[in-house]
Each structure stands twice: as C-alpha cells, then as structure tokens.
Write a protein that holds these residues in place. Sequence first.
Motif, short mmCIF file in Angstrom:
data_model
loop_
_atom_site.label_atom_id
_atom_site.label_comp_id
_atom_site.label_asym_id
_atom_site.label_seq_id
_atom_site.Cartn_x
_atom_site.Cartn_y
_atom_site.Cartn_z
N THR A 99 0.83 -1.20 0.00
CA THR A 99 0.00 0.00 0.00
C THR A 99 0.87 1.25 0.00
O THR A 99 0.59 2.21 -0.73
CB THR A 99 -0.93 -0.01 1.23
OG1 THR A 99 -1.70 -1.20 1.22
CG2 THR A 99 -1.85 1.19 1.22
N CYS A 108 -6.13 6.57 0.02
CA CYS A 108 -7.42 5.96 -0.30
C CYS A 108 -7.33 5.15 -1.60
O CYS A 108 -7.74 4.00 -1.64
CB CYS A 108 -8.49 7.04 -0.43
SG CYS A 108 -10.11 6.41 -0.88
N CYS A 127 -5.09 2.03 -1.33
CA CYS A 127 -5.79 0.92 -0.67
C CYS A 127 -6.83 0.29 -1.59
O CYS A 127 -7.03 -0.93 -1.57
CB CYS A 127 -6.45 1.41 0.62
SG CYS A 127 -5.27 1.79 1.93
N LEU A 128 -7.48 1.11 -2.41
CA LEU A 128 -8.44 0.58 -3.37
C LEU A 128 -7.73 -0.31 -4.39
O LEU A 128 -8.23 -1.37 -4.76
CB LEU A 128 -9.17 1.72 -4.07
CG LEU A 128 -10.28 1.34 -5.03
CD1 LEU A 128 -11.42 0.66 -4.29
CD2 LEU A 128 -10.80 2.57 -5.76
N LEU A 134 -6.88 -3.58 -2.76
CA LEU A 134 -8.07 -4.43 -2.67
C LEU A 134 -8.35 -5.10 -4.01
O LEU A 134 -8.63 -6.30 -4.06
CB LEU A 134 -9.29 -3.60 -2.24
CG LEU A 134 -10.61 -4.35 -2.19
CD1 LEU A 134 -10.55 -5.50 -1.20
CD2 LEU A 134 -11.74 -3.40 -1.84
N ALA A 135 -8.23 -4.37 -5.09
CA ALA A 135 -8.44 -4.96 -6.42
C ALA A 135 -7.37 -6.01 -6.72
O ALA A 135 -7.66 -7.05 -7.31
CB ALA A 135 -8.44 -3.88 -7.49
N TYR A 162 -12.75 4.98 3.65
CA TYR A 162 -12.61 4.14 2.45
C TYR A 162 -11.26 3.43 2.47
O TYR A 162 -11.18 2.24 2.17
CB TYR A 162 -12.72 4.99 1.18
CG TYR A 162 -14.09 5.05 0.60
CD1 TYR A 162 -14.61 3.99 -0.15
CD2 TYR A 162 -14.88 6.18 0.77
CE1 TYR A 162 -15.87 4.05 -0.69
CE2 TYR A 162 -16.15 6.25 0.22
CZ TYR A 162 -16.63 5.18 -0.50
OH TYR A 162 -17.89 5.24 -1.03
N THR A 166 -11.27 0.65 5.11
CA THR A 166 -12.13 -0.46 4.70
C THR A 166 -11.46 -1.29 3.60
O THR A 166 -11.44 -2.53 3.68
CB THR A 166 -13.48 0.08 4.21
OG1 THR A 166 -14.09 0.84 5.26
CG2 THR A 166 -14.41 -1.05 3.80
N CYS A 167 -10.92 -0.62 2.60
CA CYS A 167 -10.26 -1.36 1.50
C CYS A 167 -9.04 -2.12 2.00
O CYS A 167 -8.82 -3.27 1.61
CB CYS A 167 -9.87 -0.39 0.39
SG CYS A 167 -11.27 0.28 -0.52
N LEU A 199 -10.24 -5.18 4.06
CA LEU A 199 -10.77 -6.22 3.17
C LEU A 199 -9.65 -6.93 2.42
O LEU A 199 -9.68 -8.16 2.26
CB LEU A 199 -11.77 -5.63 2.18
CG LEU A 199 -13.16 -5.35 2.72
CD1 LEU A 199 -13.99 -4.60 1.69
CD2 LEU A 199 -13.84 -6.64 3.10
N ALA A 200 -8.66 -6.17 1.95
CA ALA A 200 -7.54 -6.79 1.24
C ALA A 200 -6.75 -7.72 2.15
O ALA A 200 -6.41 -8.84 1.76
CB ALA A 200 -6.63 -5.71 0.66
#
Length: 175
Positions: free
Chosen positions: A28, A70, A73-74, A77-78, A156, A159-160, A163-164
Amino acid sequence: MPFKRTARTFSRCLTAPKSLTWMVFGKTLAGFFLGVAVSVGSLLVGVIGYGTSASSPALLVLSLLACGMCFSCLGILAGSMPSEAPGNFMTVLNFVCPPLLLMSVIFMPPGGDARLWARGLVAISPLSYAHDLLRRSTGLAAFLSWWLDLPVLLLYAATCFSLAAWILNPSRLRA
C-alpha cells in the motif's frame, strides 16, 4: 500481488518473518508514494504551466496524502483478488474505475437537477470526496465541507485495506 502469484513468490513472502498485514501495508505504501509523486508532478505542471495557485496549501497537502492513501488501498483491494493471471486484475479494474469516475461529482454535480438515485451514487464514490477536497484547497467552490471529505476518504482507505488483508489471509483460505 497478482504478479507475485504468477511468479510463485507470494507463498515465499508469506513465510517471511513478517505478518501479512505488514506485507499488505508495504504494498500500500509503495502505491501511495507512486500516486503522490504522480500527483505532485501533475500539480507542478498546473502551477508552472498554467499559474494555478492553492488558496490553502496545508489542505492541498492533506488532500494529496488522503487521496493517495485511499486510492492506493483501493488498488490493493483490487489486486488481492484470488487469481493467478494479472490480466484478471486489470479486468476487475476496468469494471471498477470507469464507473467510479462517471458516478462522481466530476460528471454529476450534487446540486441542480440530479435525481435522488444519482446523488446517492455520487455519495458512494470516493472520487467525489477527493475532488471536493482538491477543489476547496485551490479556492474553488466545494460541495461538502472538508471535515466530512477527509474522514470519508480515510474510512474508504481503512475499509479497503482491511478487506484486502482479510482476502489475502491464508488461514481464511484453509478453513
């Protein structure tokens, strides 16, 4: 992460004497630094080439840092999607990024004749909050207040990231 799985080095990383959370955090941070560097480069082009100025430099720096974290992290997650082929990761991003762009305040301003469902979509997109923060820091009219934009971006990001880390946890896969 998809490239590590393809090269079969992901399991080797998991056996290293560091936790999975720190490994995901390191990935990250790499994405964060790259994103902030690209943003600063674009910002310098705007300042030098077009004479853009920041009415609140402190908010601009805070905005770049929050947006960088943000969206990094997105991306993590992807990238944590369980797949062996990096092309699958890119396919997922193609179905995530354009809708995030199209349902943000860039194309649908919250005021005006937007329908209620459209305003709900705008509120879901993290790009709306990032755009709002950057508008405010350059002295343009913003739709929301900065004290709402900043926590939403950080929420966000958290959270991402969570989840990752949960998706990549090998003990979850064994159970």
